[in-house]
Design an enzyme around this catalytic site. Structure first.
Site, PDB file in Angstrom:
ATOM      1  N   ASP A  72     -49.644  27.762 -38.788  1.00  0.00           N
ATOM      2  CA  ASP A  72     -48.672  28.468 -37.961  1.00  0.00           C
ATOM      3  C   ASP A  72     -49.066  29.942 -37.808  1.00  0.00           C
ATOM      4  O   ASP A  72     -49.390  30.603 -38.795  1.00  0.00           O
ATOM      5  CB  ASP A  72     -47.304  28.345 -38.639  1.00  0.00           C
ATOM      6  CG  ASP A  72     -46.178  28.825 -37.770  1.00  0.00           C
ATOM      7  OD1 ASP A  72     -45.996  28.274 -36.676  1.00  0.00           O
ATOM      8  OD2 ASP A  72     -45.459  29.756 -38.196  1.00  0.00           O
ATOM      9  N   GLU A 102     -52.771  27.898 -34.938  1.00  0.00           N
ATOM     10  CA  GLU A 102     -51.942  28.347 -33.812  1.00  0.00           C
ATOM     11  C   GLU A 102     -52.159  29.847 -33.670  1.00  0.00           C
ATOM     12  O   GLU A 102     -51.962  30.602 -34.617  1.00  0.00           O
ATOM     13  CB  GLU A 102     -50.463  28.066 -34.103  1.00  0.00           C
ATOM     14  CG  GLU A 102     -49.572  28.499 -32.949  1.00  0.00           C
ATOM     15  CD  GLU A 102     -48.121  28.717 -33.340  1.00  0.00           C
ATOM     16  OE1 GLU A 102     -47.261  28.541 -32.467  1.00  0.00           O
ATOM     17  OE2 GLU A 102     -47.844  29.092 -34.498  1.00  0.00           O
ATOM     18  N   ASP A 157     -48.201  21.002 -41.640  1.00  0.00           N
ATOM     19  CA  ASP A 157     -48.045  22.344 -41.081  1.00  0.00           C
ATOM     20  C   ASP A 157     -48.168  23.344 -42.226  1.00  0.00           C
ATOM     21  O   ASP A 157     -47.504  23.192 -43.247  1.00  0.00           O
ATOM     22  CB  ASP A 157     -46.656  22.475 -40.436  1.00  0.00           C
ATOM     23  CG  ASP A 157     -46.730  23.140 -39.078  1.00  0.00           C
ATOM     24  OD1 ASP A 157     -47.269  24.256 -39.020  1.00  0.00           O
ATOM     25  OD2 ASP A 157     -46.250  22.557 -38.087  1.00  0.00           O
ATOM     26  N   HIS A 213     -43.565  21.297 -30.019  1.00  0.00           N
ATOM     27  CA  HIS A 213     -42.162  21.543 -30.401  1.00  0.00           C
ATOM     28  C   HIS A 213     -41.627  22.876 -29.879  1.00  0.00           C
ATOM     29  O   HIS A 213     -40.426  23.111 -29.920  1.00  0.00           O
ATOM     30  CB  HIS A 213     -42.033  21.504 -31.929  1.00  0.00           C
ATOM     31  CG  HIS A 213     -42.811  22.586 -32.614  1.00  0.00           C
ATOM     32  ND1 HIS A 213     -44.188  22.578 -32.660  1.00  0.00           N
ATOM     33  CD2 HIS A 213     -42.416  23.716 -33.246  1.00  0.00           C
ATOM     34  CE1 HIS A 213     -44.602  23.664 -33.296  1.00  0.00           C
ATOM     35  NE2 HIS A 213     -43.556  24.371 -33.665  1.00  0.00           N
ATOM     36  N   ASP A 214     -42.522  23.756 -29.408  1.00  0.00           N
ATOM     37  CA  ASP A 214     -42.099  25.065 -28.893  1.00  0.00           C
ATOM     38  C   ASP A 214     -42.136  25.154 -27.373  1.00  0.00           C
ATOM     39  O   ASP A 214     -41.806  26.192 -26.803  1.00  0.00           O
ATOM     40  CB  ASP A 214     -43.021  26.177 -29.438  1.00  0.00           C
ATOM     41  CG  ASP A 214     -42.749  26.506 -30.894  1.00  0.00           C
ATOM     42  OD1 ASP A 214     -41.612  26.275 -31.351  1.00  0.00           O
ATOM     43  OD2 ASP A 214     -43.672  26.991 -31.576  1.00  0.00           O
TER      44      ASP A 214
END
Length: 561
Positions: A199, A256, A98, A329-330
């Site tokens: 991210d 993302e 990440d 994960h979100d």
């Protein structure tokens, strides 16, 4: 379009805190992941995307990075990381890290210097502004509630934080910042990592005028997104990153990008533009969002889901590339959000897998999805750990007459902790995740839903995913074929074809708990049909497809030649 290894891959996301704990402190760790690599190899995935494991004070579960070149102590050491990377590569698995470079932690050495004085050489590494009329520099709201600006008494200025106040935004206008980031990326790539999931990467470029957003009547803060989502220099920054770093390595990159459109995604992912390979958009996971975003959780229609998925399939068909996901994960658990996590949990989990994995793009599996893990209704807010959830709950409880039960209902449906409960490995205490007290409670259904049970049952969701992944390796049409939506107006059935050369795949998914009848004769007549996969044990492959009876949540894929 060129053939690339990342187009043919299936990616598995690990949220390390909740994956597997090797030392009994209740927190998943790197050694715990290494211990489970054979399980992931058995599943058949090619790439592991690892959510952040960098040194962090953990205000936003590791997305607030204090040191990009050290490992969070709770997760282990750099030696543990090197061992994990080596063990993955020995098994033919690739590791994607990440990359969080829109912001750092406020404890990062750069920020400590930056806030120390206005004339510090690193002052300009972050975005500092004087207040306006005794208030913040503008009215932007943070993604985690409240103002996106934090006042700092020492220098009498505010710094920008689009997320938590412990996550100050880096100033990408400063070439020194960009060079520091590129050096850090090269450091990890030279170690042997195989790519980056980036991210909120489309937030890097801010409109330098920092204008106010349009506030709702009576609201103090406003969404400033149009001034930083795909900001003025974003393509320039990503092209520079590609030229200086990404193009020098054979790696996977996925950005993302909340708020990204298909047209913008084409620019980000087109091969001739030299930016990224894939983006994560949020349109389908935003279905049912109301005026308060996801916390409203309104009903949505099947036709809306089909329209969104098809728009992205067609939009990036010839130029660009799709990333395919239901959850991460979100996001809440896919089977709870889009399927039926009660009576038809297994059937609907398998159906959702087919619906996604047969589309054009690179599929992502989130840990626990392959055994059909579900959302969890925590008994109280005290059980929740997610900063976004806790901030929203606290803010709403200040409003008069708010019913806490209603707020908890919204949290059960859409809160981020749903995805973060520990992976359910077996039926022993704490689901075999840890011998200690887990950092977040295990879902109470772990005795029914766990890896050990799934591996013992040849009909389990796990083996269904394994077969889907195998099919992707065998059938070129799954990777490269053209997509065509069928039954566009149908509110129960999601059906489409993938076609390449003389071959067509017919994919049919019943998204309802009712039996259905449909005809596909116009596609199948006169063609040889072969059943590739189904979640209906009674389907033989010899059926006449001009009149098909579908069970609740049934799915099948036929190859037509």
């Amino acid at each position: 379009m060129s053939e690339q290894w990342w187009k043919e891959s299936v990616i598995y996301q690990i949220y390390p805190r909740s994956f597997h704990d090797s030392n009994g402190d209740g927190i998943g760790d790197i050694k715990g992941i290494t211990e489970k690599l054979d399980y992931l190899k058995k599943l058949g995935v090619d790439v592991i995307w690892l959510s952040p494991v960098y040194d962090s004070p953990n205000d936003d579960n590791g997305y607030d990075i204090r040191n990009y070149r050290e490992i969070m102590k709770e997760f282990g050491s750099m030696g543990d990381f090197d061992e994990l990377l080596e063990e993955m590569h020995q098994r033919g698995l690739k590791l994607v890290m990440d990359l969080v470079v829109n912001h750092t932690s406020d404890e990062h050495a750069w920020f400590v210097e930056s806030r120390s004085s206005k004339d510090n050489p690193k002052r300009d590494y972050y975005i500092w502004k004087p207040g306006k009329d005794g208030r913040e520099p503008n009215n932007w709201v943070s993604a985690f509630s409240g103002s996106a600006w934090q006042y700092d008494e020492k220098t009498d200025e505010y710094y920008l934080h689009l997320f938590s106040k412990k996550q100050p935004d880096l100033n990408w206008e400063n070439p020194d910042v960009r060079e520091e980031v590129y050096q850090m990326m090269r450091w990890w790539l030279d170690k042997g990592v195989d790519g980056f999931r980036m991210d909120v990467i489309n937030f890097l470029s801010k409109d330098q005028r920092f204008p106010d957003g349009e506030a709702e009547p009576g609201q103090r803060f406003a969404d400033g997104g149009r001034f930083f989502v795909q900001g003025p220099r974003i393509h320039e920054f990503l092209q520079e990153m590609n030229q200086k770093v990404l193009s020098k390595y054979d790696i996977l990159t996925v950005g993302e990008m909340p708020g990204v459109t298909v047209e913008e995604a084409k620019k980000f992912t087109a091969e001739d533009r030299n930016e990224l390979q894939m983006v994560f958009h949020f349109e389908h996971v935003g279905l049912g969002d109301g005026p308060n975003g996801k916390w409203d959780n309104l009903p949505w229609k099947m036709t809306e889901l089909k329209e969104i998925m098809s728009k992205w399939q067609k939009g990036l068909e010839k130029k660009g590339w799709n990333s395919l996901y239901w959850n991460n994960h979100d996001q809440p658990r896919a089977v709870s959000r889009f399927g039926d996590d009660g009576q038809y949990r297994e059937q609907s989990a398998k159906m959702l897998a087919v619906c996604l994995h047969m589309m054009k793009g690179t599929p992502y599996i989130y840990q626990g999805e392959e055994i059909g893990m579900t959302n969890v209704p925590f008994p109280s807010i005290e059980e929740c750990r997610d900063i976004e959830t806790l901030n929203w709950y606290e803010e709403r409880m200040k409003d008069e007459g708010v019913d806490s039960a209603k707020l908890l209902e919204a949290i059960y449906a859409r809160g981020r902790d749903n995805a973060r409960t520990p992976v359910q490995w077996n039926g022993s205490e704490h689901a075999g995740f840890t011998t200690g007290e887990p950092w977040l409670s295990v879902n109470p259904n772990y005795k029914e839903i766990n890896v050990e049970k799934a591996l013992a049952d040849p009909e389990s969701i796990f083996y269904f995913y394994q077969k889907l992944i195998e099919l992707r390796k065998q059938e070129e049409t799954i990777v490269h074929g053209d997509y065509q939506l069928l039954l566009e107006e149908d509110e129960e059935i999601f059906a489409y074809t993938r076609s390449m050369k003389e071959e067509t795949l017919l994919i049919v998914c019943n998204f309802s708990s009712n039996a259905q009848k449909r005809s596909f004769g116009n596609i199948t007549d006169g063609k040889h049909q072969q059943l590739l996969i189904t979640n209906n044990r009674k389907r033989t492959g010899q059926e006449n497809l001009s009149e098909v009876a579908l069970q609740p949540y049934e799915t099948f894929v036929y190859k037509l030649t």
